[in-house]
Motif scaffolding. Structure first.
Motif, PDB file in Angstrom:
ATOM      1  N   ALA A  79      26.614  72.142 -37.503  1.00 29.93           N
ATOM      2  CA  ALA A  79      26.198  71.599 -36.073  1.00 29.93           C
ATOM      3  C   ALA A  79      25.129  72.508 -35.579  1.00 29.93           C
ATOM      4  N   PRO A  80      24.355  72.137 -34.539  1.00 34.75           N
ATOM      5  CA  PRO A  80      23.357  73.054 -33.867  1.00 34.75           C
ATOM      6  C   PRO A  80      23.746  74.321 -33.785  1.00 34.75           C
ATOM      7  N   SER A  81      22.832  75.509 -34.028  1.00 38.51           N
ATOM      8  CA  SER A  81      23.052  76.632 -33.836  1.00 38.51           C
ATOM      9  C   SER A  81      21.941  77.640 -33.539  1.00 38.51           C
ATOM     10  N   LEU A  82      22.114  78.935 -33.637  1.00 37.85           N
ATOM     11  CA  LEU A  82      20.904  79.655 -33.170  1.00 37.85           C
ATOM     12  C   LEU A  82      20.298  79.647 -34.770  1.00 37.85           C
ATOM     13  N   GLU A  83      20.852  79.715 -35.793  1.00 40.93           N
ATOM     14  CA  GLU A  83      20.013  79.777 -37.035  1.00 40.93           C
ATOM     15  C   GLU A  83      19.329  78.282 -37.296  1.00 40.93           C
ATOM     16  N   HIS A  84      20.144  77.349 -37.019  1.00 38.87           N
ATOM     17  CA  HIS A  84      19.733  75.833 -37.448  1.00 38.87           C
ATOM     18  C   HIS A  84      19.786  75.109 -36.078  1.00 38.87           C
ATOM     19  N   PRO A  85      18.683  75.144 -35.115  1.00 40.47           N
ATOM     20  CA  PRO A  85      18.757  74.823 -33.537  1.00 40.47           C
ATOM     21  C   PRO A  85      19.123  73.219 -33.661  1.00 40.47           C
ATOM     22  N   MET A  86      18.730  72.467 -34.546  1.00 41.56           N
ATOM     23  CA  MET A  86      19.353  70.943 -34.790  1.00 41.56           C
ATOM     24  C   MET A  86      20.294  70.782 -35.800  1.00 41.56           C
ATOM     25  N   GLY A  87      20.751  71.710 -36.345  1.00 39.57           N
ATOM     26  CA  GLY A  87      21.590  71.591 -37.253  1.00 39.57           C
ATOM     27  C   GLY A  87      21.058  71.134 -38.643  1.00 39.57           C
ATOM     28  N   THR A  88      21.963  70.675 -39.625  1.00 40.40           N
ATOM     29  CA  THR A  88      21.588  70.535 -40.979  1.00 40.40           C
ATOM     30  C   THR A  88      21.866  68.996 -41.400  1.00 40.40           C
ATOM     31  N   ASP A  89      21.306  68.573 -42.287  1.00 35.29           N
ATOM     32  CA  ASP A  89      21.729  67.026 -42.552  1.00 35.29           C
ATOM     33  C   ASP A  89      22.754  67.015 -43.750  1.00 35.29           C
ATOM     34  N   ASN A  90      22.921  65.807 -44.389  1.00 33.57           N
ATOM     35  CA  ASN A  90      23.901  65.754 -45.451  1.00 33.57           C
ATOM     36  C   ASN A  90      23.411  66.548 -46.713  1.00 33.57           C
ATOM     37  N   PHE A  91      22.267  66.745 -46.951  1.00 32.74           N
ATOM     38  CA  PHE A  91      21.819  67.570 -48.072  1.00 32.74           C
ATOM     39  C   PHE A  91      21.664  69.022 -47.852  1.00 32.74           C
ATOM     40  N   GLY A  92      21.806  69.587 -46.499  1.00 30.78           N
ATOM     41  CA  GLY A  92      21.595  70.986 -46.350  1.00 30.78           C
ATOM     42  C   GLY A  92      20.322  71.020 -45.695  1.00 30.78           C
ATOM     43  N   ARG A  93      19.720  70.276 -45.592  1.00 26.80           N
ATOM     44  CA  ARG A  93      18.196  70.580 -45.120  1.00 26.80           C
ATOM     45  C   ARG A  93      18.203  70.765 -43.570  1.00 26.80           C
ATOM     46  N   ASP A  94      17.367  71.755 -43.048  1.00 31.07           N
ATOM     47  CA  ASP A  94      17.170  72.124 -41.713  1.00 31.07           C
ATOM     48  C   ASP A  94      16.509  70.928 -41.093  1.00 31.07           C
ATOM     49  N   VAL A  95      17.361  70.271 -39.980  1.00 34.68           N
ATOM     50  CA  VAL A  95      16.658  69.278 -39.332  1.00 34.68           C
ATOM     51  C   VAL A  95      15.459  69.578 -38.350  1.00 34.68           C
ATOM     52  N   PHE A  96      15.434  70.657 -37.855  1.00 33.19           N
ATOM     53  CA  PHE A  96      14.323  71.117 -37.050  1.00 33.19           C
ATOM     54  C   PHE A  96      13.174  71.217 -37.908  1.00 33.19           C
ATOM     55  N   ALA A  97      13.406  71.843 -38.991  1.00 36.15           N
ATOM     56  CA  ALA A  97      12.270  72.099 -40.087  1.00 36.15           C
ATOM     57  C   ALA A  97      11.750  70.798 -40.493  1.00 36.15           C
TER      58      ALA A  97
ATOM     59  N   ASP B 282      25.808  59.025 -40.759  1.00 31.53           N
ATOM     60  CA  ASP B 282      26.749  60.217 -40.308  1.00 31.53           C
ATOM     61  C   ASP B 282      27.208  59.935 -38.980  1.00 31.53           C
ATOM     62  N   ILE B 283      26.741  59.322 -38.026  1.00 32.40           N
ATOM     63  CA  ILE B 283      27.292  59.082 -36.685  1.00 32.40           C
ATOM     64  C   ILE B 283      28.736  58.902 -36.490  1.00 32.40           C
ATOM     65  N   ASP B 284      29.136  58.096 -37.389  1.00 36.87           N
ATOM     66  CA  ASP B 284      30.596  57.636 -37.505  1.00 36.87           C
ATOM     67  C   ASP B 284      31.401  58.916 -37.741  1.00 36.87           C
ATOM     68  N   ALA B 285      31.115  59.793 -38.328  1.00 35.75           N
ATOM     69  CA  ALA B 285      31.824  60.914 -38.897  1.00 35.75           C
ATOM     70  C   ALA B 285      31.739  62.261 -37.552  1.00 35.75           C
ATOM     71  N   GLY B 286      30.898  61.904 -36.689  1.00 32.85           N
ATOM     72  CA  GLY B 286      30.643  62.733 -35.562  1.00 32.85           C
ATOM     73  C   GLY B 286      29.550  63.531 -35.620  1.00 32.85           C
ATOM     74  N   HIS B 287      28.702  63.573 -36.672  1.00 34.15           N
ATOM     75  CA  HIS B 287      27.484  64.495 -36.983  1.00 34.15           C
ATOM     76  C   HIS B 287      26.428  63.800 -36.487  1.00 34.15           C
ATOM     77  N   TRP B 288      26.397  63.681 -35.031  1.00 26.28           N
ATOM     78  CA  TRP B 288      25.598  63.026 -34.420  1.00 26.28           C
ATOM     79  C   TRP B 288      24.038  63.442 -34.321  1.00 26.28           C
ATOM     80  N   TRP B 289      23.641  64.868 -34.580  1.00 26.59           N
ATOM     81  CA  TRP B 289      22.546  65.649 -34.474  1.00 26.59           C
ATOM     82  C   TRP B 289      21.498  65.237 -35.526  1.00 26.59           C
ATOM     83  N   THR B 290      22.181  64.588 -36.637  1.00 27.20           N
ATOM     84  CA  THR B 290      21.095  64.375 -37.754  1.00 27.20           C
ATOM     85  C   THR B 290      20.306  63.233 -37.323  1.00 27.20           C
ATOM     86  N   SER B 291      20.629  62.147 -36.362  1.00 28.99           N
ATOM     87  CA  SER B 291      19.831  61.137 -36.051  1.00 28.99           C
ATOM     88  C   SER B 291      19.106  61.428 -34.383  1.00 28.99           C
TER      89      SER B 291
END
Length: 291
Positions: free
Chosen positions: A69-87, A256-265
């Motif tokens: 989920a979004p955090s200080l380390e990953h402001p926009m969270g990470t995706d299902n491959f562990g890639r930083d969404v913000f990057a 990933d939205i159905d699983a509650g991981h809204w930040w990836t999209s």
């Protein structure tokens, strides 16, 4: 000292002072949406220009940190491959903004050149070019781009060519309409009487005076182009993964939205909306509409 010199010294030209603050306040009060659009666009340009140098590799995977989920380390969270969404979003800003602006510029240059030929020469030339334009306009822009990408292939270059071709007809019609009225004005007759050839009159005199509507439309087209490029990628027929592109990110994150991981999209989708909105605000406000 002679009287004339004294008078000349006392009547020296003093350049007018420009009050930058007053000009800015006037712009904000008269065209607030344009200011909002320019601020958003400025932030995007800075992100696109320098952001990629300060973020992680957008395609480097890190499975143990997938779907954080979004955090200080990953402001926009990470995706299902562990890639930083913000990057990935920052790298996408460079690609999508560059494509949007280049598509708008190329479509304007090509469409305006064809439009001034049709409007200035008229007759059979005009009739032929406009019937061809009508055929292209029979297809919705997105559908035409979709067809062309399917034919050409889904490389970044081919996507740019396809989307450019979809928007060229709008500039042809705009410039043609303006050239039809410009060619009847006195300065055109004066240019002809001065010995200028028709091509010189058309492209050096009529075309520059016919560009105002196209310049405004180019701002809107930049926003439409970003939406089209992202839409093609979302459908899987445009730019392909793992390229960092907003449409690709929304497509990958949708599952990933159905699983509650809204930040990836949510975040890349929001950046698409803001970019298109910024271009539309600027185009609408400077297109002659009073604030």
């Amino acid at each position: 000292m002679p009287a004339e010199s004294q008078s000349g010294a006392s009547e020296r030209f003093v350049p007018p002072r420009i009050d930058g603050g007053a000009t800015a306040r006037s712009l904000v009060s008269r065209k607030p949406l344009a200011v909002v659009g320019m601020v958003i666009l400025a932030v995007y340009i800075v992100l696109a220009a320098v952001g990629p140098f300060f973020v992680t590799d957008p395609v480097a995977t890190d499975p143990p940190n997938a779907l954080l989920a979004p955090s200080l380390e990953h402001p926009m969270g990470t995706d299902n491959f562990g890639r930083d969404v913000f990057a990935r979003a920052v790298h996408s800003a460079r690609l999508d903004l560059t494509l949007g602006i280049l598509i708008a510029m190329c479509a304007m240059v090509i469409g305006s050149a064809v439009g001034v030929v049709a409007g200035y020469w008229g007759g059979a030339v005009d009739e032929t070019l406009m019937r061809l334009t009508d055929i292209v306009l029979a297809f919705p822009g997105f559908v035409l781009a979709l067809i062309l990408v399917a034919v050409l292939g889904n490389s970044t270059l081919n996507v740019g060519i396809a989307v450019t071709a979809a928007f060229v007809p709008y500039f042809i019609r705009l410039t043609r309409a303006q050239a039809l009225s410009e060619r009847e004005l006195e300065y055109v007759d004066g240019a002809k009487l001065a010995g200028n050839r028709s091509a010189r009159v058309a492209f050096l005199h009529v075309l520059p005076n016919s560009l105002q509507p196209s310049l405004v439309t180019a701002t809107l087209v930049a926003g439409w182009a970003i939406l089209t490029v992202s839409g093609l990628a979302f459908l899987g027929v445009g730019i392909k993964p793992p390229t960092a592109e907003w449409g690709v990110m929304v497509s990958e994150g949708a599952r990933d939205i159905d699983a509650g991981h809204w930040w990836t999209s949510f975040f890349p989708g929001g950046m698409i909306v803001l970019a298109a909105m910024a271009f539309h605000f600027i185009g609408d406000e400077f297109g002659g509409r009073e604030a």
